[in-house]
Design a protein around this motif. Structure first.
Motif, mmCIF file in Angstrom:
data_model
loop_
_atom_site.group_PDB
_atom_site.id
_atom_site.type_symbol
_atom_site.label_atom_id
_atom_site.label_comp_id
_atom_site.label_asym_id
_atom_site.label_seq_id
_atom_site.Cartn_x
_atom_site.Cartn_y
_atom_site.Cartn_z
ATOM 1 N N GLU A 1 0.822 -1.203 0.000
ATOM 2 C CA GLU A 1 0.000 0.000 0.000
ATOM 3 C C GLU A 1 0.861 1.260 0.000
ATOM 4 N N ALA A 2 2.046 1.161 0.562
ATOM 5 C CA ALA A 2 2.918 2.347 0.652
ATOM 6 C C ALA A 2 3.622 2.652 -0.661
ATOM 7 N N PHE A 3 3.986 1.617 -1.402
ATOM 8 C CA PHE A 3 4.792 1.815 -2.616
ATOM 9 C C PHE A 3 4.048 1.307 -3.841
ATOM 10 N N GLU A 4 3.849 2.196 -4.806
ATOM 11 C CA GLU A 4 3.166 1.810 -6.041
ATOM 12 C C GLU A 4 4.087 1.015 -6.961
ATOM 13 N N ASP A 5 5.318 1.471 -7.111
ATOM 14 C CA ASP A 5 6.287 0.811 -7.988
ATOM 15 C C ASP A 5 7.383 0.190 -7.133
ATOM 16 N N ASP B 1 13.234 4.768 -4.873
ATOM 17 C CA ASP B 1 12.876 5.121 -3.499
ATOM 18 C C ASP B 1 12.301 3.923 -2.755
ATOM 19 N N ALA B 2 11.467 3.120 -3.423
ATOM 20 C CA ALA B 2 10.895 1.939 -2.782
ATOM 21 C C ALA B 2 11.980 0.937 -2.413
ATOM 22 N N LEU B 3 12.924 0.712 -3.319
ATOM 23 C CA LEU B 3 13.998 -0.240 -3.048
ATOM 24 C C LEU B 3 14.887 0.252 -1.908
ATOM 25 N N GLU B 4 15.171 1.544 -1.869
ATOM 26 C CA GLU B 4 16.026 2.081 -0.805
ATOM 27 C C GLU B 4 15.369 1.941 0.564
ATOM 28 N N LEU B 5 14.087 2.277 0.653
ATOM 29 C CA LEU B 5 13.404 2.219 1.951
ATOM 30 C C LEU B 5 13.168 0.787 2.393
ATOM 31 N N LEU B 6 12.847 -0.102 1.471
ATOM 32 C CA LEU B 6 12.652 -1.510 1.838
ATOM 33 C C LEU B 6 13.974 -2.157 2.247
ATOM 34 N N ALA B 7 15.066 -1.765 1.623
ATOM 35 C CA ALA B 7 16.365 -2.298 2.022
ATOM 36 C C ALA B 7 16.747 -1.806 3.416
ATOM 37 N N LYS B 8 16.369 -0.589 3.729
ATOM 38 C CA LYS B 8 16.685 -0.023 5.045
ATOM 39 C C LYS B 8 15.784 -0.592 6.128
#
Length: 406
Positions: A167-171, A176-183
């Motif tokens: 729900e938080a990340f569309e792509d 940005d999604a990959l950076e935040l999920l990795a963190k």
């Protein structure tokens, strides 16, 4: 003389056959220079020291690329690239036992080019520039397909333990999604992300409305969702981080290869004409050139190019029944590029839009109408390439405009 060449990973089974179908010789040859030298020796031994000037060597092989095929063409042989499906059907004509071997396949290929060479397509004489475009364009598209597959794997993993991320990340393959999920790969870690951390990732990804999007992402990550036990979530997090690492590398290499695609395509003489077509830019145009090739003698007519593209329909007629169906056996890379071109052309070409709308008005669905538009665009491209003329909107659609007016 007719040669059947069944290619395997490290060897070639070959059989030489005369015009009557009699086997002249057969052998298993190693891949590389040594194998090619032995093949030339076999052919030379059958033709003699002073071969007839009209003597022709026709080779049937189930591939149209690679150094082995290039060496066959350079030697002056006529090389027929046989589709494996065609060879399989021909094999069933010669026997019903279902037996198969490499040597048997070489015999089938030799007999096939002996009796049906007039119905087979010789290997195209594409230029080195076109081959270079094909290499980088195909690799670029393959990496995009791989990115899609890994993004789907990431989506499935997140659905099982971290639905808030969906729900938080569309792509999911965005930077940005990959950076935040990795963190923060677990729900607990993601819930502790601050607005400043999220905003920094969005800025690095060059997103707009950073404040609004950061607040929305933080809200979604902190909302209550069903989850997994901590030990299971940790295991999922390790898997997700591995997928993120692969996606990050793919993103980097796709961007780098895109530059190579544009560079090689821009150096081709036909680039200007191809890019003048509606819906085609440098990358999509490179894919179209790569799959069609640039052999000026390969497509005698626009119909031949359309048939190769797979955009023209297949007619099935029996008795009083006649039906036109879409071609389901085609070059997937080419049809993918042509359908993308047709979709893009709807916004850039009034003629293409009008043609599409007429197909829809006749009752065609979106995909059939788009395929018919792609078929028409292939014909236009063929005419432009044959006459070395850039695309002209008025000329391209004048015939259809006259039909509508009538």
């Amino acid at each position: 003389m007719f040669v059947g060449d069944d290619w395997a990973e490290d060897h070639h089974d070959v059989e030489l056959m005369d015009v009557s179908g009699r086997r002249l010789a057969k052998a298993r040859l190693p891949e590389g220079v040594a194998g090619m030298a032995r093949l030339h020796a076999m052919v030379g031994g059958q033709l003699g020291e002073t071969p007839d000037e009209d003597a022709e060597v026709v080779v049937g092989i189930e591939t149209d690329r690679g150094p082995w095929v290039a060496a066959l063409v350079a030697a002056g042989y006529t090389v027929m690239a046989v589709n494996p499906l065609q060879a399989a059907e021909f094999r069933r004509r010669l026997g019903v036992s279902g037996a198969k071997s490499d040597a048997g396949d070489a015999h089938v290929l030799a007999d096939m080019v002996r009796t049906h060479s007039h119905e087979l397509r010789p290997v195209a004489g594409d230029s080195a520039r076109a081959e270079a475009v094909k290499v980088v364009a195909r690799t670029h598209k393959t990496m995009i397909w791989e990115r899609t597959r890994h993004a789907q794997r990431l989506r499935h993993a997140l659905r099982d333990y971290f639905p808030a991320a969906l729900e938080a990340f569309e792509d999911l393959d965005a930077a940005d999604a990959l950076e935040l999920l990795a963190k923060a790969p677990t729900p607990a870690q993601a819930a502790r992300l601050t607005t400043a951390q999220i905003s920094a990732a969005l800025k690095r990804a060059r997103r707009r409305d950073v404040a609004g999007k950061a607040a929305a992402i933080q809200t979604a990550l902190r909302a209550e969702h069903l989850g997994q036990p901590d030990v299971v979530a940790t295991a999922y997090a390790a898997s997700v981080q591995a997928l993120i690492a692969v996606l990050t590398v793919l993103n980097t290499q796709i961007t780098a290869l895109q530059g190579q695609v544009k560079t090689h395509f821009g150096q081709h003489p036909a680039a200007e004409i191809i890019c003048s077509q509606p819906g085609l830019g440098a990358v999509l145009g490179a894919r179209v050139l790569a799959e069609f090739g640039d052999d000026p003698h390969r497509y005698a007519t626009a119909k031949a190019r359309k048939n190769y593209a797979g955009t023209s329909p297949v007619t099935r007629a029996s008795g009083k029944k006649k039906v036109a169906l879409a071609r389901f056996i085609h070059n997937d890379r080419l049809i993918d590029a042509l359908m993308a071109q047709a979709f893009a052309a709807l916004k850039t070409s009034p003629g293409a839009r009008a043609y599409y709308d007429r197909q829809r008005a006749r009752g065609s669905g979106h995909n059939p109408a788009l395929r018919q538009l792609a078929n028409r665009l292939v014909g236009i491209l063929h005419g432009c390439l044959k006459t070395s003329t850039p695309y002209d909107e008025t000329i391209a659609w004048s015939h259809h405009a006259e039909n509508v007016a009538a």
